[in-house]
Write a protein that holds these residues in place. Structure first.
Motif, PDB file in Angstrom:
ATOM      1  N   ASN A  14      -5.319  18.938  16.573  1.00  0.00           N
ATOM      2  CA  ASN A  14      -6.450  19.861  16.646  1.00  0.00           C
ATOM      3  C   ASN A  14      -6.940  20.280  15.270  1.00  0.00           C
ATOM      4  N   ILE A  15      -6.012  20.372  14.322  1.00  0.00           N
ATOM      5  CA  ILE A  15      -6.426  20.667  12.942  1.00  0.00           C
ATOM      6  C   ILE A  15      -7.278  19.512  12.418  1.00  0.00           C
ATOM      7  N   GLY A  16      -6.837  18.294  12.702  1.00  0.00           N
ATOM      8  CA  GLY A  16      -7.616  17.121  12.272  1.00  0.00           C
ATOM      9  C   GLY A  16      -8.983  17.086  12.917  1.00  0.00           C
ATOM     10  N   ALA A  17      -9.027  17.347  14.226  1.00  0.00           N
ATOM     11  CA  ALA A  17     -10.303  17.312  14.934  1.00  0.00           C
ATOM     12  C   ALA A  17     -11.240  18.417  14.438  1.00  0.00           C
ATOM     13  N   ALA A  18     -10.666  19.567  14.089  1.00  0.00           N
ATOM     14  CA  ALA A  18     -11.489  20.655  13.546  1.00  0.00           C
ATOM     15  C   ALA A  18     -12.067  20.255  12.187  1.00  0.00           C
ATOM     16  N   ALA A  19     -11.239  19.616  11.363  1.00  0.00           N
ATOM     17  CA  ALA A  19     -11.714  19.176  10.035  1.00  0.00           C
ATOM     18  C   ALA A  19     -12.820  18.142  10.177  1.00  0.00           C
ATOM     19  N   ARG A  20     -12.658  17.261  11.142  1.00  0.00           N
ATOM     20  CA  ARG A  20     -13.686  16.257  11.402  1.00  0.00           C
ATOM     21  C   ARG A  20     -15.006  16.926  11.786  1.00  0.00           C
ATOM     22  N   ALA A  21     -14.927  17.930  12.643  1.00  0.00           N
ATOM     23  CA  ALA A  21     -16.134  18.659  13.072  1.00  0.00           C
ATOM     24  C   ALA A  21     -16.799  19.352  11.882  1.00  0.00           C
ATOM     25  N   MET A  22     -15.960  19.935  10.991  1.00  0.00           N
ATOM     26  CA  MET A  22     -16.508  20.577   9.787  1.00  0.00           C
ATOM     27  C   MET A  22     -17.244  19.551   8.938  1.00  0.00           C
ATOM     28  N   ALA A  23     -16.580  18.410   8.701  1.00  0.00           N
ATOM     29  CA  ALA A  23     -17.158  17.368   7.846  1.00  0.00           C
ATOM     30  C   ALA A  23     -18.482  16.860   8.406  1.00  0.00           C
ATOM     31  N   ASN A  24     -18.560  16.764   9.732  1.00  0.00           N
ATOM     32  CA  ASN A  24     -19.811  16.307  10.357  1.00  0.00           C
ATOM     33  C   ASN A  24     -21.003  17.147   9.917  1.00  0.00           C
ATOM     34  N   PHE A  25     -20.778  18.447   9.737  1.00  0.00           N
ATOM     35  CA  PHE A  25     -21.906  19.315   9.422  1.00  0.00           C
ATOM     36  C   PHE A  25     -21.763  19.995   8.061  1.00  0.00           C
ATOM     37  N   GLY A  26     -20.980  19.357   7.187  1.00  0.00           N
ATOM     38  CA  GLY A  26     -20.984  19.779   5.791  1.00  0.00           C
ATOM     39  C   GLY A  26     -20.283  21.081   5.463  1.00  0.00           C
ATOM     40  N   ILE A  27     -19.336  21.508   6.294  1.00  0.00           N
ATOM     41  CA  ILE A  27     -18.513  22.684   5.968  1.00  0.00           C
ATOM     42  C   ILE A  27     -17.243  22.145   5.311  1.00  0.00           C
ATOM     43  N   THR A  28     -16.877  22.654   4.127  1.00  0.00           N
ATOM     44  CA  THR A  28     -15.907  21.886   3.339  1.00  0.00           C
ATOM     45  C   THR A  28     -14.606  22.612   2.987  1.00  0.00           C
ATOM     46  N   HIS A  29     -14.462  23.875   3.358  1.00  0.00           N
ATOM     47  CA  HIS A  29     -13.202  24.520   2.984  1.00  0.00           C
ATOM     48  C   HIS A  29     -12.454  25.060   4.195  1.00  0.00           C
ATOM     49  N   LEU A  30     -11.204  24.588   4.331  1.00  0.00           N
ATOM     50  CA  LEU A  30     -10.374  24.939   5.486  1.00  0.00           C
ATOM     51  C   LEU A  30      -9.117  25.659   5.013  1.00  0.00           C
ATOM     52  N   LYS A  31      -8.803  26.771   5.674  1.00  0.00           N
ATOM     53  CA  LYS A  31      -7.534  27.454   5.403  1.00  0.00           C
ATOM     54  C   LYS A  31      -6.694  27.436   6.670  1.00  0.00           C
ATOM     55  N   LEU A  32      -5.399  27.169   6.493  1.00  0.00           N
ATOM     56  CA  LEU A  32      -4.475  27.176   7.630  1.00  0.00           C
ATOM     57  C   LEU A  32      -3.512  28.343   7.441  1.00  0.00           C
ATOM     58  N   VAL A  33      -3.366  29.151   8.473  1.00  0.00           N
ATOM     59  CA  VAL A  33      -2.379  30.224   8.427  1.00  0.00           C
ATOM     60  C   VAL A  33      -1.209  29.825   9.335  1.00  0.00           C
ATOM     61  N   ALA A  34      -0.017  29.668   8.729  1.00  0.00           N
ATOM     62  CA  ALA A  34       1.208  29.384   9.476  1.00  0.00           C
ATOM     63  C   ALA A  34       1.030  28.313  10.554  1.00  0.00           C
ATOM     64  N   PRO A  35       0.613  27.092  10.165  1.00  0.00           N
ATOM     65  CA  PRO A  35       0.466  26.034  11.172  1.00  0.00           C
ATOM     66  C   PRO A  35       1.839  25.692  11.767  1.00  0.00           C
ATOM     67  N   ARG A  36       1.942  25.666  13.077  1.00  0.00           N
ATOM     68  CA  ARG A  36       3.234  25.511  13.738  1.00  0.00           C
ATOM     69  C   ARG A  36       3.962  24.244  13.308  1.00  0.00           C
ATOM     70  N   ASP A  37       3.192  23.132  13.208  1.00  0.00           N
ATOM     71  CA  ASP A  37       3.843  21.856  12.897  1.00  0.00           C
ATOM     72  C   ASP A  37       3.849  21.533  11.410  1.00  0.00           C
ATOM     73  N   GLY A  38       3.575  22.543  10.580  1.00  0.00           N
ATOM     74  CA  GLY A  38       3.660  22.347   9.137  1.00  0.00           C
ATOM     75  C   GLY A  38       2.447  21.624   8.567  1.00  0.00           C
ATOM     76  N   TRP A  39       2.495  21.463   7.232  1.00  0.00           N
ATOM     77  CA  TRP A  39       1.400  20.824   6.519  1.00  0.00           C
ATOM     78  C   TRP A  39       1.933  20.176   5.269  1.00  0.00           C
ATOM     79  N   PRO A  40       1.518  18.953   4.900  1.00  0.00           N
ATOM     80  CA  PRO A  40       0.555  18.084   5.609  1.00  0.00           C
ATOM     81  C   PRO A  40       1.119  17.549   6.921  1.00  0.00           C
ATOM     82  N   SER A  41       0.214  16.967   7.711  1.00  0.00           N
ATOM     83  CA  SER A  41       0.585  16.535   9.041  1.00  0.00           C
ATOM     84  C   SER A  41      -0.036  15.179   9.321  1.00  0.00           C
ATOM     85  N   GLU A  42       0.777  14.248   9.750  1.00  0.00           N
ATOM     86  CA  GLU A  42       0.270  12.905  10.041  1.00  0.00           C
ATOM     87  C   GLU A  42      -0.756  12.900  11.167  1.00  0.00           C
ATOM     88  N   SER A  43      -0.470  13.692  12.193  1.00  0.00           N
ATOM     89  CA  SER A  43      -1.389  13.690  13.337  1.00  0.00           C
ATOM     90  C   SER A  43      -2.727  14.315  12.946  1.00  0.00           C
TER      91      SER A  43
END
Lengths: 240, 240
Positions: A14-43
């Protein structure tokens, strides 16, 4: 532009899909607060289909308070109405305010909660404003990436109001009135030979109607030639 | 409201996700053209999370032509610019026109292509209008469900404004795709008899171009009858 903050997202997908959606419309900065599966993430990387390669940058924070520190105005997205005295906006009105704020150099961010339960009351308390999506009351489940997509789209839409869609004309040029009239005169003449205008009184009206149908399409010169060719074929001339 | 038509969708998951996006914003009629994995589909039902339970209805068709027959105006979504002369709209402008059309009782539908390659040129030729999403040129991949979501959202957003202008079209009714196709089929048949398509390789392109010229004008049923009359006259039938 607003930054996007994902709070306690559970799945890297879902983090990846959200980033993809941002990129589609030119939003470029993402912050993650306590992602459950850690970061970076292959999925996340797999689902971002390239969004993390130089388009969307990522920072990780432990608390919402740390993540929202630099902003002048923070918007919390939530599906349910909360018992909190905050301004509640539709996506459209929120983005309109965000653009006003960026025009006065105010930095803004939008908070999104985890997949299962959304933002909790403590997270929402960190925001000035609430955004709720105007979904069908009988069917209101929007997933995380979809919510990010809609706000990114809305931001792009309002922030780029002047850019017109590209209208392809191909290689041909729009036909001149002379080319159009040449065709219309020839058509009239052929229709005369075939006694199409049975009633002389109706003739001007019919001709105006035919002209109107042809002119309405903004035909190219190539298309006028096609019409000429069709006419030649139908009246039985050898197509040259 | 517009109907949604998914053409040759490959994965049931995506059909389900598209239906969910429709349900979120109150779009309720879905048509499937030749879904690769058949219908009904377990994966579609799972991904729709209830959208098929009384909210979104589904019909299956074999061809695009059959699916679009009842509509007055058809919109094809595409990411790439095509070398076809059709009106190109942003989602916002397309929805604005769709709402004007529904205010004059015109039925509309939006076509979406398969996951891998989108709509092909023959599918797009069946539409009056093209919708392209104003995505970031460096990152323009929108998936099927996201495209459906954005248009559904935009429709809901604009349709729930109270102050939409009412735009009249006059007394005649806009022709349906069925009426237009009847004329185009007859024209093709007559052009065949006259050996208009001298080169079989060029035939599909020429037919698409002719279709494009005719569809672009938003002809009324009366105007289609006029074209039928012109065709009858030119091929030498007695005008009845």
């Amino acid at each position: 532009m607003p930054d996007i903050i994902l709070v306690k997202s559970q799945m890297g997908e879902n983090i990846g899909a959200a980033a993809r959606a941002m990129a589609n419309f030119g939003i470029t900065h993402l912050k993650l607060v306590a992602p459950r599966d850690g970061w970076p993430s292959e999925s996340a990387t797999a689902n971002a289909v390239g969004a993390f390669d130089g388009i969307v940058s990522v920072e990780v924070f432990e608390t919402v308070k740390d993540a929202v520190a630099p902003y002048h105005s923070v918007y919390a997205t939530t599906a349910r109405t909360r018992d909190m005295r905050k301004k509640v906006f539709t996506p459209t009105d929120a983005v309109s305010k965000i653009i006003q704020q960026q025009n006065t150099d105010q930095k803004t961010a939008i908070l999104f909660g985890g997949e299962r339960a959304g933002l909790d009351n403590d997270d929402i308390a960190m925001a000035q404003n609430i955004i709720t999506f105007p979904t069908n009351p009988d069917f209101s489940s929007l997933n995380l990436a979809q919510s990010v997509l809609l706000l990114s789209f809305e931001y792009h839409r309002q922030n780029n109001k002047t850019d017109e869609p590209f209208v392809p004309t191909g290689k041909s040029e729009i036909a001149t009135q002379e080319e159009l009239n040449e065709f219309l005169n020839r058509l009239e003449c052929e229709l005369d030979k075939k006694r199409f205008f049975r009633n002389e009184d109706m003739r001007p009206t019919m001709l105006r109607n035919i002209r109107s149908m042809i002119l309405r399409s903004d035909l190219t010169d190539q298309e006028v030639k096609t019409f000429q060719g069709i006419l030649s074929a139908l009246i039985g001339n050898k197509v040259s």
